[in-house]
Motif scaffolding. Structure first.
Motif, PDB file in Angstrom:
ATOM      1  N   UNK A   6      12.216 -33.134 -20.569  1.00  0.00           N
ATOM      2  CA  UNK A   6      13.233 -34.102 -20.174  1.00  0.00           C
ATOM      3  C   UNK A   6      13.074 -34.397 -18.682  1.00  0.00           C
ATOM      4  N   UNK A   7      13.478 -35.614 -18.294  1.00  0.00           N
ATOM      5  CA  UNK A   7      13.225 -36.033 -16.919  1.00  0.00           C
ATOM      6  C   UNK A   7      11.756 -36.345 -16.692  1.00  0.00           C
ATOM      7  N   UNK A  77       8.983 -30.842 -34.763  1.00  0.00           N
ATOM      8  CA  UNK A  77       7.759 -30.299 -34.171  1.00  0.00           C
ATOM      9  C   UNK A  77       7.993 -29.701 -32.792  1.00  0.00           C
ATOM     10  N   UNK A  78       9.163 -29.956 -32.208  1.00  0.00           N
ATOM     11  CA  UNK A  78       9.457 -29.401 -30.880  1.00  0.00           C
ATOM     12  C   UNK A  78       9.655 -27.889 -30.978  1.00  0.00           C
ATOM     13  N   UNK A  79       8.836 -27.148 -30.242  1.00  0.00           N
ATOM     14  CA  UNK A  79       8.980 -25.688 -30.230  1.00  0.00           C
ATOM     15  C   UNK A  79       9.281 -25.152 -28.832  1.00  0.00           C
ATOM     16  N   UNK A  80       9.079 -25.992 -27.820  1.00  0.00           N
ATOM     17  CA  UNK A  80       9.402 -25.589 -26.447  1.00  0.00           C
ATOM     18  C   UNK A  80      10.062 -26.759 -25.729  1.00  0.00           C
ATOM     19  N   UNK A  81      10.974 -26.444 -24.837  1.00  0.00           N
ATOM     20  CA  UNK A  81      11.686 -27.455 -24.064  1.00  0.00           C
ATOM     21  C   UNK A  81      11.618 -27.086 -22.587  1.00  0.00           C
ATOM     22  N   UNK A  82      11.330 -28.077 -21.746  1.00  0.00           N
ATOM     23  CA  UNK A  82      11.490 -27.924 -20.300  1.00  0.00           C
ATOM     24  C   UNK A  82      12.509 -28.981 -19.867  1.00  0.00           C
ATOM     25  N   UNK A  83      13.693 -28.539 -19.521  1.00  0.00           N
ATOM     26  CA  UNK A  83      14.753 -29.479 -19.145  1.00  0.00           C
ATOM     27  C   UNK A  83      14.773 -29.681 -17.637  1.00  0.00           C
ATOM     28  N   UNK A 123      10.856 -21.251 -26.519  1.00  0.00           N
ATOM     29  CA  UNK A 123      11.287 -21.051 -25.136  1.00  0.00           C
ATOM     30  C   UNK A 123      11.963 -22.315 -24.616  1.00  0.00           C
ATOM     31  N   UNK A 124      13.090 -22.127 -23.949  1.00  0.00           N
ATOM     32  CA  UNK A 124      13.745 -23.186 -23.183  1.00  0.00           C
ATOM     33  C   UNK A 124      13.649 -22.812 -21.716  1.00  0.00           C
ATOM     34  N   UNK A 125      12.992 -23.665 -20.938  1.00  0.00           N
ATOM     35  CA  UNK A 125      12.934 -23.502 -19.487  1.00  0.00           C
ATOM     36  C   UNK A 125      13.755 -24.627 -18.876  1.00  0.00           C
ATOM     37  N   UNK A 126      14.614 -24.304 -17.930  1.00  0.00           N
ATOM     38  CA  UNK A 126      15.462 -25.345 -17.354  1.00  0.00           C
ATOM     39  C   UNK A 126      15.523 -25.211 -15.832  1.00  0.00           C
ATOM     40  N   UNK A 127      15.734 -26.352 -15.186  1.00  0.00           N
ATOM     41  CA  UNK A 127      15.767 -26.395 -13.727  1.00  0.00           C
ATOM     42  C   UNK A 127      17.134 -25.993 -13.202  1.00  0.00           C
ATOM     43  N   UNK A 128      17.145 -24.982 -12.352  1.00  0.00           N
ATOM     44  CA  UNK A 128      18.302 -24.685 -11.532  1.00  0.00           C
ATOM     45  C   UNK A 128      17.937 -25.108 -10.106  1.00  0.00           C
ATOM     46  N   UNK A 129      18.547 -24.522  -9.106  1.00  0.00           N
ATOM     47  CA  UNK A 129      18.299 -24.979  -7.740  1.00  0.00           C
ATOM     48  C   UNK A 129      18.596 -23.880  -6.741  1.00  0.00           C
ATOM     49  N   UNK A 130      17.883 -23.921  -5.615  1.00  0.00           N
ATOM     50  CA  UNK A 130      18.180 -22.995  -4.521  1.00  0.00           C
ATOM     51  C   UNK A 130      19.568 -23.242  -3.949  1.00  0.00           C
ATOM     52  N   UNK A 131      20.155 -24.405  -4.243  1.00  0.00           N
ATOM     53  CA  UNK A 131      21.497 -24.721  -3.742  1.00  0.00           C
ATOM     54  C   UNK A 131      22.551 -23.744  -4.250  1.00  0.00           C
ATOM     55  N   UNK A 132      22.262 -23.034  -5.355  1.00  0.00           N
ATOM     56  CA  UNK A 132      23.263 -22.104  -5.890  1.00  0.00           C
ATOM     57  C   UNK A 132      23.565 -20.972  -4.909  1.00  0.00           C
ATOM     58  N   UNK A 133      22.662 -20.724  -3.940  1.00  0.00           N
ATOM     59  CA  UNK A 133      22.886 -19.643  -2.992  1.00  0.00           C
ATOM     60  C   UNK A 133      23.967 -19.972  -1.968  1.00  0.00           C
ATOM     61  N   UNK A 134      24.379 -21.247  -1.932  1.00  0.00           N
ATOM     62  CA  UNK A 134      25.493 -21.637  -1.080  1.00  0.00           C
ATOM     63  C   UNK A 134      25.299 -21.233   0.366  1.00  0.00           C
TER      64      UNK A 134
END
Length: 326
Positions: A6-7, A77-83, A123-134
Motif C-alpha cells: 500500500x502507498x 493470492x496475497x500472502x504478505x502485506x507492506x502497509x 507477514x504484515x509489515x507496517x510503517x511507524x515513525x521515529x516521531x513516536x519518541x516525542x
C-alpha cells in the motif's frame, strides 16, 4: 502468491515495489493517489512500475471500508502485506488533523481486517515513525524507550498503529512487524521533505526556512538502505510461540544523527550554489534531534545502512535536476 504494497505511488512504496519486482515477486500496488503533494510525481512513479512484469495496481483508499471489505476474497493470492499508505508529515497535522485519523487509524484498521480475513497471511509489515519518541531526551532512541508522550497528532496516530497491530496479533495470531522510519531521503523523494525543499530553493535562488535557528539534528536515511531493511524484515516474520503475540517493533534508520546545517552544506556542494538561509524558531510538534538505535534491527535482520549523506545527497540532487530539468 503476491505481496500487497500500500502507498505504492509514494516515495518508499515505489522504491520497495521496484526492489520486490526485481527479485521476481508478484506485487499488487494500492494507492489512492491523494493530492497531499504533486500528483504528477506520484503518477510518474506509477508509470515506471506499470510496465514491469508482475506488477498490478489498485487505485483505492485504505480507509474506504466498502472497497477494502471484499479485497481478501478478490485477491486470495496475497500472502504478505507492506502497509506504507499513510498521511505523513508532522507540520501538516496541525492544519488537517482529520486526514491523519482517517488514513493512519481508520485506514490501518481496514488493513488489519484485511490481514485477518486472508486465507493465508505470512507477514504484515507496517510503517511507524521515529516521531513516536516525542520529546525523549535520551539518545539514541531505542525501541525499549517510553513512547507515551507524543508531540504531534501524526506521532499519536503512529503509536496507535503499533497498539492496534499488537492487539490484532494477540487476538488473531497475525505475524506483524512495525518499523519506525527515521528521516528518509533519496531520488523520487517527497516534496515536503527537507532534501527536496532545500534543493528546490537553492537551485531557484530562494531562501530556505531553517527551524530552531539551525539547532536541529536528524538521522537522515537513504531510501535504498530503508528498502533493504524493509525487505530483510519482510522475509523474517516473527515466530509464534503460542504465548506472546507474534508482533514486534524496530527502528530503521542510519544510526547517525547529522547536524542540519551540515546537511544543507552537502546540498549546496551538490547544487554548486550557496543557500540563502532564513532562521526561524522551533515549530510546534517538532523535535530538535532524532537518532536511531538499530542494534536490534542489525541483530535480527542483518540491517546495516551503508549510504552517508555525502553519497546520498548528490544522487538525490542529480535525480532532482534530471526530473525537473533544473
Amino acid at each position: 502468491m503476491a505481496i500487497l504494497v500500500t502507498g505504492a505511488a509514494g516515495f518508499i512504496g515505489y522504491h520497495l515495489s521496484e526492489r520486490l519486482l526485481a527479485r521476481g515477486e508478484a506485487v499488487i500496488g494500492l494507492d489512492v493517489v491523494s493530492d497531499y503533494y504533486d500528483v504528477q510525481l506520484k503518477e510518474a512513479r506509477l508509470a515506471r512500475l506499470s510496465g514491469k512484469p508482475g506488477f498490478s495496481f489498485l487505485r483505492m483508499d485504505i480507509a474506504d471500508r466498502a472497497a477494502m471489505s471484499g479485497l481478501a476474497a478478490r485477491h486470495p493470492e496475497i500472502t504478505r502485506i507492506v502497509n506504507l499508505a499513510a498521511q505523513p508529515g508532522v507540520r501538516y497535522s496541525l492544519e488537517n488533523p482529520r486526514a491523519y485519523v482517517d488514513t493512519n487509524v481508520v485506514g490501518f484498521l481496514e488493513i488489519l481486517e484485511l490481514a485477518r480475513h486472508l486465507k493465508r497471511l505470512d507477514h504484515l509489515v507496517y510503517a511507524s515513525s521515529s516521531s513516536v519518541y516525542g520529546g525523549n531526551t535520551k539518545l539514541p532512541f531505542a525501541i525499549e524507550d517510553p513512547v507515551d508522550a507524543p508531540l504531534s497528532l501524526y506521532a499519536a496516530t503512529k503509536k496507535a498503529d503499533e497498539l492496534m497491530g499488537h492487539c490484532y496479533s494477540h487476538l488473531y495470531r497475525l505475524p506483524a512487524t512495525g518499523l519506525r522510519f527515521f528521516t528518509v531521503y533519496g531520488p523520487w523523494g517527497r516534496p515536503d521533505m527537507s532534501a527536496f525543499i532545500f534543493t528546490k530553493a537553492i537551485l531557484a535562488g530562494e531562501p530556505i526556512p531553517v527551524f530552531n535557528n539551525g539547532q536541529m539534528k536528524r538521522d537522515f536515511t537513504y531510501v535504498d538502505d530503508i528498502v533493504s531493511g524493509v525487505v530483510a524484515c519482510l522475509d523474517r516474520p516473527p515466530a509464534d510461540d503460542g504465548k506472546t503475540p507474534p508482533h514486534r517493533v524496530y527502528n530503521i534508520g542510519n544510526n547517525n544523527s547529522e547536524d542540519l546545517l551540515r546537511f544543507i552544506r552537502v546540498i549546496e556542494q551538490a547544487c554548486g550554489r550557496e543557500a540563502k538561509i532564513q532562521f526561524k524558531p522551533m515549530q510546534a510538534g517538532d523535535v530538535p534531534e532524532t537518532f536511531a538505535d538499530i542494534e536490534a534491527t542489525k541483530r535480527d535482520f542483518g540491517f546495516v545502512p551503508t549510504t552517508s549523506i555525502d553519497e546520498g545527497i548528490p544522487r538525490f540532487v542529480e535525480w532532482y535536476r534530471d526530473y525537473h530539468k533544473a
